[in-house]
Design a protein around this motif. Structure first.
Motif, PDB file in Angstrom:
ATOM      1  N   SER A   1       0.833  -1.215   0.000  1.00 11.35           N
ATOM      2  CA  SER A   1       0.000   0.000   0.000  1.00 11.35           C
ATOM      3  C   SER A   1       0.862   1.256   0.000  1.00 11.35           C
ATOM      4  CB  SER A   1      -0.927   0.003   1.223  1.00 11.35           C
ATOM      5  OG  SER A   1      -1.820  -1.088   1.182  1.00 11.35           O
ATOM      6  N   PHE A   2       1.914   1.250   0.805  1.00 10.96           N
ATOM      7  CA  PHE A   2       2.815   2.402   0.826  1.00 10.96           C
ATOM      8  C   PHE A   2       3.554   2.548  -0.500  1.00 10.96           C
ATOM      9  CE2 PHE A   2       2.540   2.152   5.543  1.00 10.96           C
ATOM     10  CZ  PHE A   2       2.214   3.491   5.769  1.00 10.96           C
ATOM     11  N   ALA A   3       3.927   1.434  -1.106  1.00 11.83           N
ATOM     12  CA  ALA A   3       4.624   1.483  -2.393  1.00 11.83           C
ATOM     13  C   ALA A   3       3.737   2.119  -3.462  1.00 11.83           C
ATOM     14  CB  ALA A   3       5.041   0.079  -2.818  1.00 11.83           C
ATOM     15  N   VAL A   4       2.457   1.752  -3.460  1.00 13.59           N
ATOM     16  CA  VAL A   4       1.522   2.305  -4.446  1.00 13.59           C
ATOM     17  C   VAL A   4       1.251   3.780  -4.166  1.00 13.59           C
ATOM     18  CG1 VAL A   4      -0.865   2.188  -5.283  1.00 13.59           C
ATOM     19  CG2 VAL A   4       0.447   0.085  -4.948  1.00 13.59           C
ATOM     20  N   SER A   5       1.170   4.151  -2.887  1.00 16.34           N
ATOM     21  CA  SER A   5       0.807   5.522  -2.514  1.00 16.34           C
ATOM     22  C   SER A   5       1.873   6.535  -2.891  1.00 16.34           C
ATOM     23  CB  SER A   5       0.546   5.602  -1.004  1.00 16.34           C
ATOM     24  OG  SER A   5      -0.552   4.781  -0.637  1.00 16.34           O
ATOM     25  N   PHE A   6       3.151   6.139  -2.814  1.00 19.02           N
ATOM     26  CA  PHE A   6       4.229   7.111  -2.984  1.00 19.02           C
ATOM     27  C   PHE A   6       4.939   7.021  -4.320  1.00 19.02           C
ATOM     28  CE2 PHE A   6       3.866   6.679   1.689  1.00 19.02           C
ATOM     29  CZ  PHE A   6       3.572   8.008   1.981  1.00 19.02           C
ATOM     30  N   THR A   7       4.441   6.195  -5.232  1.00 13.28           N
ATOM     31  CA  THR A   7       5.024   6.117  -6.571  1.00 13.28           C
ATOM     32  C   THR A   7       3.897   6.108  -7.594  1.00 13.28           C
ATOM     33  OG1 THR A   7       5.059   3.680  -6.480  1.00 13.28           O
ATOM     34  CG2 THR A   7       7.040   4.844  -5.761  1.00 13.28           C
ATOM     35  N   ASN A   8       4.261   6.050  -8.860  1.00  7.06           N
ATOM     36  CA  ASN A   8       3.259   6.002  -9.929  1.00  7.06           C
ATOM     37  C   ASN A   8       2.596   4.636  -9.965  1.00  7.06           C
ATOM     38  OD1 ASN A   8       5.296   8.048 -10.472  1.00  7.06           O
ATOM     39  ND2 ASN A   8       4.201   8.439 -12.355  1.00  7.06           N
ATOM     40  N   GLY A   9       1.637   4.438  -9.079  1.00  2.64           N
ATOM     41  CA  GLY A   9       0.921   3.168  -9.048  1.00  2.64           C
ATOM     42  C   GLY A   9       1.754   1.992  -8.588  1.00  2.64           C
ATOM     43  N   GLY A  10       2.912   2.271  -7.985  1.00  2.00           N
ATOM     44  CA  GLY A  10       3.754   1.196  -7.468  1.00  2.00           C
ATOM     45  C   GLY A  10       4.688   0.579  -8.481  1.00  2.00           C
ATOM     46  N   PHE A  11       4.809   1.170  -9.678  1.00  5.14           N
ATOM     47  CA  PHE A  11       5.665   0.579 -10.719  1.00  5.14           C
ATOM     48  C   PHE A  11       7.091   0.468 -10.222  1.00  5.14           C
ATOM     49  CE2 PHE A  11       8.505   1.186 -14.451  1.00  5.14           C
ATOM     50  CZ  PHE A  11       8.237  -0.023 -15.069  1.00  5.14           C
ATOM     51  N   GLY A  12       7.639  -0.729 -10.253  1.00  4.19           N
ATOM     52  CA  GLY A  12       8.999  -0.959  -9.798  1.00  4.19           C
ATOM     53  C   GLY A  12       9.119  -1.074  -8.296  1.00  4.19           C
ATOM     54  N   ALA A  13       8.461  -0.161  -7.564  1.00  8.01           N
ATOM     55  CA  ALA A  13       8.564  -0.144  -6.103  1.00  8.01           C
ATOM     56  C   ALA A  13       7.802  -1.292  -5.464  1.00  8.01           C
ATOM     57  CB  ALA A  13       8.056   1.191  -5.562  1.00  8.01           C
ATOM     58  N   PHE A  14       6.623  -1.619  -6.001  1.00  9.96           N
ATOM     59  CA  PHE A  14       5.773  -2.649  -5.383  1.00  9.96           C
ATOM     60  C   PHE A  14       6.478  -4.009  -5.315  1.00  9.96           C
ATOM     61  CE2 PHE A  14       2.485  -5.864  -5.328  1.00  9.96           C
ATOM     62  CZ  PHE A  14       1.554  -5.378  -4.417  1.00  9.96           C
ATOM     63  N   PRO A  15       6.956  -4.559  -6.439  1.00 15.07           N
ATOM     64  CA  PRO A  15       7.641  -5.862  -6.350  1.00 15.07           C
ATOM     65  C   PRO A  15       8.906  -5.820  -5.511  1.00 15.07           C
ATOM     66  CG  PRO A  15       7.068  -5.329  -8.628  1.00 15.07           C
ATOM     67  CD  PRO A  15       6.889  -4.082  -7.831  1.00 15.07           C
ATOM     68  N   LEU A  16       9.637  -4.694  -5.579  1.00 18.86           N
ATOM     69  CA  LEU A  16      10.894  -4.593  -4.840  1.00 18.86           C
ATOM     70  C   LEU A  16      10.654  -4.605  -3.337  1.00 18.86           C
ATOM     71  CD1 LEU A  16      13.957  -4.134  -4.795  1.00 18.86           C
ATOM     72  CD2 LEU A  16      13.504  -1.666  -4.923  1.00 18.86           C
ATOM     73  N   ILE A  17       9.718  -3.788  -2.878  1.00 11.26           N
ATOM     74  CA  ILE A  17       9.449  -3.706  -1.440  1.00 11.26           C
ATOM     75  C   ILE A  17       8.843  -5.005  -0.929  1.00 11.26           C
ATOM     76  CG2 ILE A  17       8.012  -2.550   0.296  1.00 11.26           C
ATOM     77  CD1 ILE A  17       8.433   0.043  -1.250  1.00 11.26           C
ATOM     78  N   ILE A  18       7.931  -5.587  -1.711  1.00  8.77           N
ATOM     79  CA  ILE A  18       7.306  -6.848  -1.306  1.00  8.77           C
ATOM     80  C   ILE A  18       8.353  -7.950  -1.173  1.00  8.77           C
ATOM     81  CG2 ILE A  18       5.753  -8.687  -2.056  1.00  8.77           C
ATOM     82  CD1 ILE A  18       4.300  -6.278  -0.987  1.00  8.77           C
ATOM     83  N   SER A  19       9.244  -8.046  -2.147  1.00  5.75           N
ATOM     84  CA  SER A  19      10.254  -9.109  -2.113  1.00  5.75           C
ATOM     85  C   SER A  19      11.214  -8.917  -0.943  1.00  5.75           C
ATOM     86  CB  SER A  19      11.035  -9.154  -3.430  1.00  5.75           C
ATOM     87  OG  SER A  19      11.785  -7.963  -3.621  1.00  5.75           O
ATOM     88  N   GLU A  20      11.581  -7.657  -0.656  1.00  2.00           N
ATOM     89  CA  GLU A  20      12.481  -7.377   0.466  1.00  2.00           C
ATOM     90  C   GLU A  20      11.822  -7.732   1.790  1.00  2.00           C
ATOM     91  OE1 GLU A  20      15.649  -6.326   0.537  1.00  2.00           O
ATOM     92  OE2 GLU A  20      15.773  -6.428  -1.642  1.00  2.00           O
ATOM     93  N   LEU A  21      10.533  -7.442   1.912  1.00  2.00           N
ATOM     94  CA  LEU A  21       9.821  -7.768   3.153  1.00  2.00           C
ATOM     95  C   LEU A  21       9.670  -9.272   3.329  1.00  2.00           C
ATOM     96  CD1 LEU A  21       8.159  -6.834   5.642  1.00  2.00           C
ATOM     97  CD2 LEU A  21       6.145  -6.949   4.177  1.00  2.00           C
ATOM     98  N   LEU A  22       9.227  -9.954   2.265  1.00  2.00           N
ATOM     99  CA  LEU A  22       8.993 -11.396   2.370  1.00  2.00           C
ATOM    100  C   LEU A  22      10.286 -12.162   2.616  1.00  2.00           C
ATOM    101  CD1 LEU A  22       6.291 -11.990  -0.413  1.00  2.00           C
ATOM    102  CD2 LEU A  22       5.965 -11.770   2.051  1.00  2.00           C
ATOM    103  N   LEU A  23      11.407 -11.566   2.212  1.00  2.00           N
ATOM    104  CA  LEU A  23      12.695 -12.197   2.468  1.00  2.00           C
ATOM    105  C   LEU A  23      12.926 -12.367   3.967  1.00  2.00           C
ATOM    106  CD1 LEU A  23      15.097 -13.236   0.775  1.00  2.00           C
ATOM    107  CD2 LEU A  23      16.164 -10.990   1.087  1.00  2.00           C
ATOM    108  N   PHE A  24      12.381 -11.436   4.767  1.00  2.00           N
ATOM    109  CA  PHE A  24      12.510 -11.522   6.215  1.00  2.00           C
ATOM    110  C   PHE A  24      11.707 -12.685   6.789  1.00  2.00           C
ATOM    111  CE2 PHE A  24      14.668  -8.173   8.642  1.00  2.00           C
ATOM    112  CZ  PHE A  24      15.249  -7.485   7.597  1.00  2.00           C
TER     113      PHE A  24
END
Length: 306
Positions: A241-264
């Motif tokens: 949700s934060f990735a989508v809110s602060f970028t152009n619909g989450g392009f690039g940011a959404f998969p990157l942030i999700i993958s970094e979080l799920l890695l934990f």
């Protein structure tokens, strides 16, 4: 440009073997779950369009739910080009087709966003309750606290200067803004004074419930992400949700942030990235489809009506 940079940054770190593994995730995903997730997204769009009527009716205006839905769809596709431009386009569409003053229509949209922010913060609180230990380590590693504090101080100073100008300046442009803000405030407070607050709350729960269900069924599409707890789903949902809110619909940011979080949570970077792109692509495809159709149908709909 930020999205393009994030895509390059993410994929330049993958080896050829990792890219092959990701291709396997895309190929073996169960896309039936993505269809279910898309259905929930459509429900959330309709519920948001219907909910908008409550605030408009309180101010003495009426708009068809179908018009609201098309305005929202166009707004979402506009947000893919310039963040938050969709809110302005929604108000402009109601002004053009339903003769609702821009400032009042925009005020209702701002009030919606305030409610959405409260809901998002409640989700953040829920995540921290269930996942505090994991998220504490994730945030400490990923967020530059000192830079955020410096930026916050700069923005606070700018806000103070802006408020003082607004309150005491007699400059004509400022006086014009004051008149527009008066209509904006009327739209914002409409939610708190409307007689159908119960129905508004119900549709708010539907909207956010379907958001979470969209994420849940999206995670079911991959075997590696399917067997996760409610806390993990909520953590990924908030991050997305934060990735989508602060970028152009989450392009690039959404998969990157999700993958970094799920890695934990022990989910491989390849699986996390594949999941992020599958869910983001399906949701963005829906936005583009509905937005494009709305661009075409809305003028025809009102031309035939007239």
């Amino acid at each position: 440009m930020l999205g393009v940079f994030l895509v390059y940054y993410a994929y330049s770190s993958f080896t050829a073997d990792q890219l092959e593994i990701m291709k396997g995730h895309f190929k073996n995903a169960n896309y039936n779950y993505i269809v279910i997730a898309t259905i929930f997204s459509i429900v959330s769009l309709w519920s948001r369009a219907y909910r908008w009527n409550f605030a408009l009716e309180y101010m003495g205006y009426k708009s068809k739910t179908s018009t609201n839905l098309m305005a929202i769809s166009i707004g979402y596709i506009m947000n893919l080009t310039l963040p938050r431009s969709g809110e302005f386009s929604r108000a402009l569409i109601l002004q053009k087709y339903e003769k609702i003053p821009f400032d009042k229509g925009f005020g209702t949209i701002v009030s919606e966003r305030i409610v959405d922010l409260i809901c998002l913060l409640l989700c953040v609180f829920t995540v921290f309750v269930f996942q505090y230990n994991v998220l504490k380590d994730f945030l400490m590693e990923r967020i530059p606290i000192q830079k955020l504090l410096l930026l916050g101080s700069f923005l606070l100073c700018g806000l103070v200067v802006g408020v003082l100008l607004f309150l005491y300046s007699q400059w004509k442009p400022i006086l014009f803004i004051k008149r527009k803000v008066a209509g904006l405030i009327e739209g914002v407070v409409s939610i708190y004074k409307m007689p159908k607050k119960g129905a508004f709350l119900l549709h708010t729960l539907i909207i956010w419930g379907t958001y979470i269900l969209t994420f849940y069924f999206g995670m079911c599409a991959l075997e590696e992400t399917s067997a996760q707890s409610f806390g993990v789903v909520m953590a990924a949902f908030v991050a997305g949700s934060f990735a989508v809110s602060f970028t152009n619909g989450g392009f690039g940011a959404f998969p990157l942030i999700i993958s970094e979080l799920l890695l934990f949570y022990g989910i491989s970077q390849e699986a996390g990235t594949a999941f992020g792109w599958i869910l983001w692509s399906s949701q963005t495809g829906l936005v583009v489809l509905m937005g494009a159709l709305s661009f075409l149908i809305l003028p025809l709909f009102y031309r035939n009506k007239n």
